[in-house]
Design a protein around this motif. Sequence first.
Motif, PDB file in Angstrom:
ATOM      1  N   PHE A  70      23.427  -8.316  -0.625  1.00  0.00           N
ATOM      2  CA  PHE A  70      23.744  -9.406  -1.538  1.00  0.00           C
ATOM      3  C   PHE A  70      23.519  -8.901  -2.953  1.00  0.00           C
ATOM      4  O   PHE A  70      22.994  -7.804  -3.173  1.00  0.00           O
ATOM      5  N   TYR A  71      23.941  -9.694  -3.930  1.00  0.00           N
ATOM      6  CA  TYR A  71      23.789  -9.327  -5.333  1.00  0.00           C
ATOM      7  C   TYR A  71      22.896 -10.343  -6.041  1.00  0.00           C
ATOM      8  O   TYR A  71      22.933 -11.528  -5.728  1.00  0.00           O
ATOM      9  N   PRO A 176      28.540 -11.172  -1.633  1.00  0.00           N
ATOM     10  CA  PRO A 176      29.755 -10.495  -2.095  1.00  0.00           C
ATOM     11  C   PRO A 176      31.002 -10.973  -1.363  1.00  0.00           C
ATOM     12  O   PRO A 176      31.005 -11.123  -0.145  1.00  0.00           O
ATOM     13  N   VAL A 177      32.043 -11.268  -2.130  1.00  0.00           N
ATOM     14  CA  VAL A 177      33.361 -11.564  -1.578  1.00  0.00           C
ATOM     15  C   VAL A 177      34.230 -10.319  -1.742  1.00  0.00           C
ATOM     16  O   VAL A 177      34.827  -9.819  -0.789  1.00  0.00           O
ATOM     17  N   LEU A 178      34.271  -9.817  -2.956  1.00  0.00           N
ATOM     18  CA  LEU A 178      34.845  -8.506  -3.232  1.00  0.00           C
ATOM     19  C   LEU A 178      33.713  -7.645  -3.778  1.00  0.00           C
ATOM     20  O   LEU A 178      33.377  -7.747  -4.962  1.00  0.00           O
TER      21      LEU A 178
END
Length: 199
Positions: A70-71, A176-178
């Motif tokens: 994750f970010y 994240p999605v991209l």
Amino acid sequence: MPMILHIILLVIFLSFACWYDGWWISPLTKEEGKVLYKALSGKRVEDQAKSSVNPKSVEVFTNTDNGKQFYMLNLIKDKTKNQKNEDIGAFESIDKNYAKVVFPLLFRHACHPVLVSKPLNTFSQPAIEEEWSAIFIIRYRSRRDLYKVVTNPAFQKAWKFKLSTIQSTTVIPSLPVLPGLNLKWILGLVLIFIGLIGT
């Protein structure tokens, strides 16, 4: 000979991917979530008030853990003066005493900065973003790695150096999605290039 080279390169890539993605990492437990909340909101130095951390958000963060990356978005507002009444610049929050402890801890757990930037004036109103001095986006391999970093005694001890230069931090975890910068695929491209040259 080319086949042996390709096998070696593939083993290197898979070994790095295993470490970078944490194939063995399990989700956090509810009890670990409570420890995480305590570490995030606890009093780290005597003259520092407790951080404003939402316990419900930490609980959801723990309960929805899938063991994957994750970010973390960090919006930082610096103090204008430090404890010595000296002017502080926009990136003084990256205190050397703090960074030399925390960044090795991050790298050890396959976590790293994706973006470090200085925000310009915002286009939107109200212009609350103009108060931010720096924006950091950190890639964490997993929520368990965040847990290990922030509960590490060295991190807790180093936090006081950051507190001496920042006024506040808004922290937003995101999925994240991209995905952004991914060192695994960069290494993969390098290994492919080496394989082509070797062939």
